[in-house]
Each structure stands twice: as structure tokens, then as C-alpha cells.
Design a protein around this motif. Structure first.
Motif, PDB file in Angstrom:
ATOM      1  N   LEU A   9       0.829  -1.264   0.024  1.00 12.66           N
ATOM      2  CA  LEU A   9      -0.050   0.011   0.181  1.00 12.66           C
ATOM      3  C   LEU A   9       0.914   1.273  -0.143  1.00 12.66           C
ATOM      4  CD1 LEU A   9      -2.309  -1.436   2.808  1.00 12.66           C
ATOM      5  CD2 LEU A   9      -3.101  -1.048   0.400  1.00 12.66           C
ATOM      6  N   ALA A  10       0.769   2.023  -1.003  1.00 14.46           N
ATOM      7  CA  ALA A  10       1.715   3.334  -1.266  1.00 14.46           C
ATOM      8  C   ALA A  10       1.177   4.358  -0.468  1.00 14.46           C
ATOM      9  CB  ALA A  10       1.882   3.407  -2.628  1.00 14.46           C
ATOM     10  N   GLY A  11       2.057   5.189   0.146  1.00 16.74           N
ATOM     11  CA  GLY A  11       1.438   6.373   0.887  1.00 16.74           C
ATOM     12  C   GLY A  11       2.581   7.306   1.085  1.00 16.74           C
ATOM     13  N   THR A  12       2.221   8.236   2.254  1.00 19.51           N
ATOM     14  CA  THR A  12       3.302   8.975   2.508  1.00 19.51           C
ATOM     15  C   THR A  12       3.229   9.004   4.033  1.00 19.51           C
ATOM     16  OG1 THR A  12       2.136  10.607   0.761  1.00 19.51           O
ATOM     17  CG2 THR A  12       3.391  11.631   2.619  1.00 19.51           C
ATOM     18  N   VAL A  13       4.609   9.264   4.547  1.00 24.44           N
ATOM     19  CA  VAL A  13       4.868   9.168   6.203  1.00 24.44           C
ATOM     20  C   VAL A  13       4.315  10.271   6.618  1.00 24.44           C
ATOM     21  CG1 VAL A  13       6.602   9.293   7.992  1.00 24.44           C
ATOM     22  CG2 VAL A  13       6.760   7.779   5.739  1.00 24.44           C
ATOM     23  N   LYS A  14       3.437  10.334   7.716  1.00 26.20           N
ATOM     24  CA  LYS A  14       2.726  11.564   8.544  1.00 26.20           C
ATOM     25  C   LYS A  14       3.713  11.689   9.848  1.00 26.20           C
ATOM     26  CE  LYS A  14      -1.331  11.719   9.316  1.00 26.20           C
ATOM     27  NZ  LYS A  14      -3.040  11.479   9.656  1.00 26.20           N
ATOM     28  N   SER A  15       4.240  10.539  10.410  1.00 25.25           N
ATOM     29  CA  SER A  15       5.050  11.038  11.667  1.00 25.25           C
ATOM     30  C   SER A  15       5.901   9.734  11.903  1.00 25.25           C
ATOM     31  CB  SER A  15       4.050  11.228  12.584  1.00 25.25           C
ATOM     32  OG  SER A  15       3.109   9.846  12.932  1.00 25.25           O
ATOM     33  N   VAL A  16       6.998   9.984  12.523  1.00 24.33           N
ATOM     34  CA  VAL A  16       8.062   8.860  12.870  1.00 24.33           C
ATOM     35  C   VAL A  16       8.208   9.124  14.481  1.00 24.33           C
ATOM     36  CG1 VAL A  16      10.170   8.113  12.624  1.00 24.33           C
ATOM     37  CG2 VAL A  16       8.861   8.888  10.783  1.00 24.33           C
ATOM     38  N   VAL A  17       8.018   8.143  15.383  1.00 29.83           N
ATOM     39  CA  VAL A  17       8.552   8.324  16.706  1.00 29.83           C
ATOM     40  C   VAL A  17       9.487   7.161  16.936  1.00 29.83           C
ATOM     41  CG1 VAL A  17       7.693   8.018  19.089  1.00 29.83           C
ATOM     42  CG2 VAL A  17       6.143   9.254  17.464  1.00 29.83           C
ATOM     43  N   LEU A  18      10.678   7.744  17.475  1.00 31.25           N
ATOM     44  CA  LEU A  18      11.782   6.729  17.812  1.00 31.25           C
ATOM     45  C   LEU A  18      11.886   6.460  19.213  1.00 31.25           C
ATOM     46  CD1 LEU A  18      14.666   8.430  15.640  1.00 31.25           C
ATOM     47  CD2 LEU A  18      13.010   6.447  15.037  1.00 31.25           C
ATOM     48  N   GLY A  19      11.662   5.242  19.412  1.00 35.55           N
ATOM     49  CA  GLY A  19      12.276   4.563  20.970  1.00 35.55           C
ATOM     50  C   GLY A  19      13.439   4.367  21.003  1.00 35.55           C
ATOM     51  N   THR A  20      13.843   3.700  22.098  1.00 36.63           N
ATOM     52  CA  THR A  20      15.131   2.988  22.169  1.00 36.63           C
ATOM     53  C   THR A  20      15.508   2.162  21.023  1.00 36.63           C
ATOM     54  OG1 THR A  20      15.230   3.576  24.376  1.00 36.63           O
ATOM     55  CG2 THR A  20      17.048   2.053  23.618  1.00 36.63           C
ATOM     56  N   VAL A  21      14.677   0.977  21.069  1.00 33.55           N
ATOM     57  CA  VAL A  21      14.735  -0.159  20.168  1.00 33.55           C
ATOM     58  C   VAL A  21      13.756  -0.052  18.891  1.00 33.55           C
ATOM     59  CG1 VAL A  21      14.282  -2.735  20.095  1.00 33.55           C
ATOM     60  CG2 VAL A  21      15.709  -1.504  22.117  1.00 33.55           C
ATOM     61  N   MET A  22      12.624   0.409  19.404  1.00 35.30           N
ATOM     62  CA  MET A  22      11.441   0.392  18.235  1.00 35.30           C
ATOM     63  C   MET A  22      11.110   1.707  17.532  1.00 35.30           C
ATOM     64  SD  MET A  22      10.972  -3.061  17.884  1.00 35.30           S
ATOM     65  CE  MET A  22       9.237  -2.971  16.859  1.00 35.30           C
ATOM     66  N   ALA A  23      10.453   1.893  16.545  1.00 36.65           N
ATOM     67  CA  ALA A  23      10.041   2.956  15.886  1.00 36.65           C
ATOM     68  C   ALA A  23       8.763   3.006  15.231  1.00 36.65           C
ATOM     69  CB  ALA A  23      10.792   3.704  14.927  1.00 36.65           C
ATOM     70  N   GLU A  24       7.811   3.885  15.724  1.00 46.26           N
ATOM     71  CA  GLU A  24       6.531   3.879  15.051  1.00 46.26           C
ATOM     72  C   GLU A  24       6.318   4.839  14.021  1.00 46.26           C
ATOM     73  OE1 GLU A  24       2.250   4.572  17.445  1.00 46.26           O
ATOM     74  OE2 GLU A  24       3.276   6.385  16.563  1.00 46.26           O
ATOM     75  N   VAL A  25       5.901   4.387  12.959  1.00 44.42           N
ATOM     76  CA  VAL A  25       5.955   5.098  11.665  1.00 44.42           C
ATOM     77  C   VAL A  25       4.408   5.016  11.152  1.00 44.42           C
ATOM     78  CG1 VAL A  25       6.558   5.384   9.183  1.00 44.42           C
ATOM     79  CG2 VAL A  25       8.045   4.302  10.893  1.00 44.42           C
ATOM     80  N   VAL A  26       3.717   6.307  11.178  1.00 41.74           N
ATOM     81  CA  VAL A  26       2.431   6.338  10.713  1.00 41.74           C
ATOM     82  C   VAL A  26       2.355   6.832   9.304  1.00 41.74           C
ATOM     83  CG1 VAL A  26      -0.016   7.340  11.105  1.00 41.74           C
ATOM     84  CG2 VAL A  26       1.625   6.993  12.841  1.00 41.74           C
ATOM     85  N   ILE A  27       1.604   6.125   8.465  1.00 39.17           N
ATOM     86  CA  ILE A  27       1.692   6.317   6.984  1.00 39.17           C
ATOM     87  C   ILE A  27       0.174   6.744   6.559  1.00 39.17           C
ATOM     88  CG2 ILE A  27       2.088   5.275   4.622  1.00 39.17           C
ATOM     89  CD1 ILE A  27       3.824   3.317   6.341  1.00 39.17           C
ATOM     90  N   ASP A  28      -0.075   7.740   5.847  1.00 38.21           N
ATOM     91  CA  ASP A  28      -1.181   8.137   5.150  1.00 38.21           C
ATOM     92  C   ASP A  28      -1.384   7.374   3.570  1.00 38.21           C
ATOM     93  OD1 ASP A  28      -3.568   9.892   4.984  1.00 38.21           O
ATOM     94  OD2 ASP A  28      -2.909  10.133   3.074  1.00 38.21           O
ATOM     95  N   ILE A  29      -2.331   6.582   3.645  1.00 41.50           N
ATOM     96  CA  ILE A  29      -2.615   5.581   2.601  1.00 41.50           C
ATOM     97  C   ILE A  29      -4.016   6.129   2.117  1.00 41.50           C
ATOM     98  CG2 ILE A  29      -2.949   3.455   1.577  1.00 41.50           C
ATOM     99  CD1 ILE A  29      -0.505   3.434   2.986  1.00 41.50           C
ATOM    100  N   GLY A  30      -3.949   7.202   1.018  1.00 35.62           N
ATOM    101  CA  GLY A  30      -5.187   7.704   0.455  1.00 35.62           C
ATOM    102  C   GLY A  30      -6.355   7.985   1.710  1.00 35.62           C
ATOM    103  N   GLY A  31      -5.996   8.639   2.754  1.00 32.90           N
ATOM    104  CA  GLY A  31      -6.902   9.129   3.687  1.00 32.90           C
ATOM    105  C   GLY A  31      -6.963   8.239   4.803  1.00 32.90           C
ATOM    106  N   HIS A  32      -6.293   6.734   4.658  1.00 30.69           N
ATOM    107  CA  HIS A  32      -6.516   5.926   5.699  1.00 30.69           C
ATOM    108  C   HIS A  32      -5.087   6.025   6.318  1.00 30.69           C
ATOM    109  CE1 HIS A  32     -10.002   3.954   4.125  1.00 30.69           C
ATOM    110  NE2 HIS A  32      -9.938   3.229   5.225  1.00 30.69           N
ATOM    111  N   GLU A  33      -4.967   5.864   7.896  1.00 27.52           N
ATOM    112  CA  GLU A  33      -3.780   5.698   8.443  1.00 27.52           C
ATOM    113  C   GLU A  33      -3.377   4.309   8.749  1.00 27.52           C
ATOM    114  OE1 GLU A  33      -3.281   7.186  12.246  1.00 27.52           O
ATOM    115  OE2 GLU A  33      -3.277   9.624  11.530  1.00 27.52           O
TER     116      GLU A  33
END
Lengths: 67, 67, 67, 67, 67, 67
Positions: A9-33
Motif C-alpha cells: 500500500l503506497a502512501g506518505t509518512v505522516k509521523s515517526v516516533v523513535l524509541g530506544t529499540v523500536m520506531a512507530e511510523v504512521v503512513i497516510d494511504i489515501g486518507g487511511h492511516e
């Protein structure tokens, strides 16, 4: 190269949160997150940041169905 | 009840293929195809068939990113 | 394009078994065998067959450790 | 006891990073690096540290193929 | 050897169904049923059959929560 | 709504640890502990805290067997 994963599913990164080990990436896919939890190391190696054009890739065996 | 999985994509079942153990369900999500591989038993218990309104559910830790 | 998955092991396909829904692909990685279970549809779309040069891709969150 | 997981790769721990919830363990498998993300609790219970001989264990359904 | 997976539930195999690629194993865990889908090859290598004492093993990152 | 995941274990939350990206939730299931690693965002959205009645949900393809 082509990946066996059925879901891309192609989209655009909305936000990135970096933890010590993991990272959360939120991607906008045509209006869906779509939320992805990858390693921080992966997020840094790919230099993922808001505004990037990316593709969310999901193996078919990881998709549950709610009916 | 609310599920912790971050990714829920509503769509319509396009096709179901039943194997001995597994089942492949293809879901149309606003023009995108999502493929799910669940157990045949799950597909039968939920009586999933073409035309059903369902939601594809994906845990954030299962989403890879391609940049 | 670069994939977030941390683990990429290049090898040669040794065998492919096609079921109705799933396919088993055995890959030789420098003398080690890696077994992958993907959908039959994926195996057919990529036309995976013995002798192919492929890469096994594994997300870090899917790797258990036995000590 | 024998585990159903098809993929078992023996190696040596190179590094461990502990986060609040998760831990990243890098394993050297004959010159290849395998990265595992497990819970911090698991890393502590197993007392995983650099130099340990461990085995990376991966279920076949978690292996994608790139061709 | 100790496995990093946090969840280990001991029980007795109730049934095994073998497909071409996959196998479904139903395990009775103190009155609860746990269903596992592994490769047929794994089921055969472990010679899993009804009545076997086994342990279901689940990585913490694979557990969703419904509240 | 009914979920395709075959494994649903009802229990009570014993503890929640919040990291920057991930959260660890320990659930008591009739005397057994089940550990779940979900995103912090999920834990917060569901307002999961000790004492909550929840259900651990696990897809059959995520269950390994040790014999």
C-alpha cells in the motif's frame, strides 16, 4: 526484484516516533492511516521521515478478518 | 470490544479459495486488493463468501516499510 | 527501494511445493536450508522454481532466540 | 523437546540494546548479521549478552521471498 | 536451552489435519482449544499426532488484545 | 463482528509497562501468564490498565509447537 508479500500500500509518512529499540511510523494511504512498528535501526537506516513516499508491505498470513 | 491492532481496513470480499488447512480471501478495499491467508476452519466458521462486508485487521508489528 | 526488514539472506531455491492456498519454498543459504511458507498465488506470480536466485526476508520482530 | 519452527540458525550474540519494553539482539551467523527484536523481559530472563552462543528461530510463515 | 518466547502453554494434541503444505493442529490446554497452523513438514518431522503432550509457543509481539 | 483469529483467551490485566513506542501487557488467564507486546498508542487508546477484563487474541499461524 519483486517481493512475495501480497499486500503493498503506497502512501506518505505522516509521523515517526523513535524509541530506544523500536520506531512507530504512521503512513497516510489515501486518507487511511496505517501504523507500522519497525526497529529504530531500520527507521534510521532508511532515514524515514515525515513526507517520505513509502510502501507499507504486509504478508498475507498476517491479515486477520473481522466479519 | 475494541481491538489493539492499529490497522483496520473495511472492504468487500472478492473471492475465497479453500484449501485443506488454509483459505485465501481477497478483499477489495476501495479499489485496492488485500489478500489474507487464514485457516479454512476460520473461513468456514465465519462463513466468509464473496460479497461479504469485512474488515482486514493487521497488527502494527507486522507492517514492513519499503522506501 | 529499500526494505525495513533487517534480515535478508541470499540463496538458491531448492524446491517448491504448491498446495491449493499455500506454497512451501526451500532455499539453500550457503549450506543452510531456509523454509518459507507463502501463498501459492505469490509463488506463481513470482514464478519461483528450483534454481532461482532469491532472498529470504525476515522482520526482526519475527525472530525468536533460543539460548 | 523439538520445536516446529523450520528455521534455526546458530550464532554468537554481537550486541544487545535494552529499551523499556523491547530489546534488540544482533546475532552473527557465520558472517551474516541477524537482528531480533524480543521483549526486554525475555532478554533479561535469558540473560542474553554479547558472546553468548544462541540460535535464531524463525517460523516458516514469517519468511518472505524477494526474487 | 530456553526460548525467548514469553508464552508457553502445555497441553494435549486433539487432532491433526494435514494439507499439502500446511497442517492444522488443535491442542487442548486445560479445557481451552488452541489452534496452530504449521507446515506439514514440521508436523511430520515432529510426528505430531492426537494424544501427544506438546507446548504451544507464542511470541509476545504476536498477541493482540481485545478490551 | 467475529474475528477470524482462532485463539481467544479471556483474562485479567496484571500489569502494563509503557515504553516510548511499545507497551508490555501481562494478562492472567486462569493462573497462566500471557505477555503481549503492542504499541503504546494501542495501549493508550484502549486505556489498558491493571484489573481490566481483556481477551488475548492470537492467529493460528503464529503458534509454534514444541514436542
Amino acid at each position: 526484484m519483486t517481493l512475495s508479500a501480497r499486500n503493498k500500500l503506497a502512501g506518505t509518512v505522516k509521523s515517526v516516533v523513535l524509541g530506544t529499540v523500536m520506531a512507530e511510523v504512521v503512513i497516510d494511504i489515501g486518507g487511511h492511516e496505517i501504523v507500522s512498528a519497525i526497529t529504530r535501526r531500520a527507521a534510521e537506516d532508511l532515514a524515514i521521515e515525515a513526507g517520505d513516499e513509502v510502501t507499507a508491505v504486509i504478508k498475507a498470513t498476517e491479515v486477520l478478518i473481522d466479519k
